[in-house]
Write a protein that holds these residues in place. Structure first.
Motif, mmCIF file in Angstrom:
data_model
loop_
_atom_site.group_PDB
_atom_site.id
_atom_site.type_symbol
_atom_site.label_atom_id
_atom_site.label_comp_id
_atom_site.label_asym_id
_atom_site.label_seq_id
_atom_site.Cartn_x
_atom_site.Cartn_y
_atom_site.Cartn_z
ATOM 1 N N ASN A 43 0.805 -1.217 0.000
ATOM 2 C CA ASN A 43 0.000 0.000 0.000
ATOM 3 C C ASN A 43 0.838 1.267 0.000
ATOM 4 O O ASN A 43 0.454 2.274 -0.585
ATOM 5 C CB ASN A 43 -0.956 0.010 1.203
ATOM 6 N N CYS A 44 1.982 1.229 0.650
ATOM 7 C CA CYS A 44 2.810 2.425 0.761
ATOM 8 C C CYS A 44 3.761 2.609 -0.418
ATOM 9 O O CYS A 44 4.127 3.736 -0.747
ATOM 10 C CB CYS A 44 3.629 2.382 2.048
ATOM 11 N N ILE A 45 4.163 1.510 -1.038
ATOM 12 C CA ILE A 45 5.189 1.607 -2.084
ATOM 13 C C ILE A 45 4.713 1.015 -3.408
ATOM 14 O O ILE A 45 4.611 1.713 -4.416
ATOM 15 C CB ILE A 45 6.489 0.887 -1.642
ATOM 16 N N ASP A 46 4.428 -0.265 -3.401
ATOM 17 C CA ASP A 46 4.215 -1.009 -4.644
ATOM 18 C C ASP A 46 3.102 -0.442 -5.525
ATOM 19 O O ASP A 46 3.267 -0.353 -6.740
ATOM 20 C CB ASP A 46 3.925 -2.482 -4.344
ATOM 21 N N ARG A 47 1.983 -0.066 -4.955
ATOM 22 C CA ARG A 47 0.859 0.371 -5.793
ATOM 23 C C ARG A 47 1.110 1.713 -6.461
ATOM 24 O O ARG A 47 0.376 2.100 -7.363
ATOM 25 C CB ARG A 47 -0.438 0.378 -5.002
ATOM 26 N N HIS A 48 2.147 2.417 -6.054
ATOM 27 C CA HIS A 48 2.477 3.708 -6.649
ATOM 28 C C HIS A 48 3.522 3.585 -7.754
ATOM 29 O O HIS A 48 3.796 4.558 -8.462
ATOM 30 C CB HIS A 48 2.983 4.674 -5.572
ATOM 31 N N LEU A 49 4.096 2.416 -7.920
ATOM 32 C CA LEU A 49 5.178 2.243 -8.896
ATOM 33 C C LEU A 49 4.723 2.400 -10.340
ATOM 34 O O LEU A 49 5.464 2.930 -11.162
ATOM 35 C CB LEU A 49 5.850 0.888 -8.706
ATOM 36 N N ALA A 50 3.524 1.953 -10.661
ATOM 37 C CA ALA A 50 3.074 1.997 -12.046
ATOM 38 C C ALA A 50 3.121 3.414 -12.607
ATOM 39 O O ALA A 50 3.570 3.622 -13.737
ATOM 40 C CB ALA A 50 1.659 1.433 -12.153
ATOM 41 N N GLY A 51 2.686 4.383 -11.841
ATOM 42 C CA GLY A 51 2.678 5.760 -12.333
ATOM 43 C C GLY A 51 3.881 6.583 -11.947
ATOM 44 O O GLY A 51 4.108 7.660 -12.497
ATOM 45 N N ASN A 52 4.674 6.095 -11.019
ATOM 46 C CA ASN A 52 5.785 6.885 -10.498
ATOM 47 C C ASN A 52 7.103 6.128 -10.427
ATOM 48 O O ASN A 52 8.043 6.597 -9.801
ATOM 49 C CB ASN A 52 5.453 7.388 -9.091
ATOM 50 N N GLY A 53 7.183 4.978 -11.043
ATOM 51 C CA GLY A 53 8.366 4.123 -10.920
ATOM 52 C C GLY A 53 9.661 4.761 -11.379
ATOM 53 O O GLY A 53 10.727 4.440 -10.872
ATOM 54 N N ASP A 54 9.585 5.691 -12.320
ATOM 55 C CA ASP A 54 10.792 6.336 -12.830
ATOM 56 C C ASP A 54 11.115 7.631 -12.111
ATOM 57 O O ASP A 54 12.158 8.250 -12.377
ATOM 58 C CB ASP A 54 10.654 6.625 -14.323
ATOM 59 N N ALA A 55 10.254 8.059 -11.198
ATOM 60 C CA ALA A 55 10.467 9.330 -10.492
ATOM 61 C C ALA A 55 11.505 9.154 -9.370
ATOM 62 O O ALA A 55 11.637 8.070 -8.800
ATOM 63 C CB ALA A 55 9.159 9.831 -9.904
ATOM 64 N N VAL A 56 12.197 10.218 -9.065
ATOM 65 C CA VAL A 56 13.147 10.216 -7.961
ATOM 66 C C VAL A 56 12.359 10.291 -6.663
ATOM 67 O O VAL A 56 11.439 11.083 -6.529
ATOM 68 C CB VAL A 56 14.113 11.407 -8.068
ATOM 69 N N ALA A 57 12.718 9.448 -5.706
ATOM 70 C CA ALA A 57 12.009 9.421 -4.425
ATOM 71 C C ALA A 57 12.326 10.648 -3.611
ATOM 72 O O ALA A 57 13.354 11.244 -3.707
ATOM 73 C CB ALA A 57 12.400 8.183 -3.633
#
Length: 94
Positions: A80-94
């Motif tokens: 919920n905190c990390i994985d589900r956000h990867l599809a739209g933000n996987g290439d963004a700098v954390a």
């Protein structure tokens, strides 16, 4: 800041808000009128491995104080905190 003082929200911040004051008041009223229903609907905002059926179990007796929310559900916090956000933000700098 003194209690009860209203501070206006800057226009630049308003454009990034998910809800406005009217939406907030509506959600707040829902939470007061049907607390369990309100939190059941809020639970739909995250991904569950096993969706909770028991939303709230609270007791405030001097000999028995307990507070449990969503206690028969199961979730993966990392998902919920990390994985589900990867599809739209996987290439963004954390």
């Amino acid at each position: 800041m003194e209690t009860g003082k209203r501070v206006p929200v800057k226009a630049a911040l308003k454009s990034h808000c998910w809800i406005d004051a009217n939406d907030y008041q509506s959600l707040y009223q829902q939470s007061l009128q049907d607390s369990v229903g309100f939190w059941r609907s809020q639970a739909q905002r995250i991904d569950w491995l096993r969706e909770p059926q028991k939303i709230r179990d609270t007791r405030f007796h001097p000999d028995d104080v307990h507070i449990r929310w969503f206690y028969d559900g199961e979730l993966n916090a990392s998902s919920n905190c990390i994985d589900r956000h990867l599809a739209g933000n996987g290439d963004a700098v954390a």
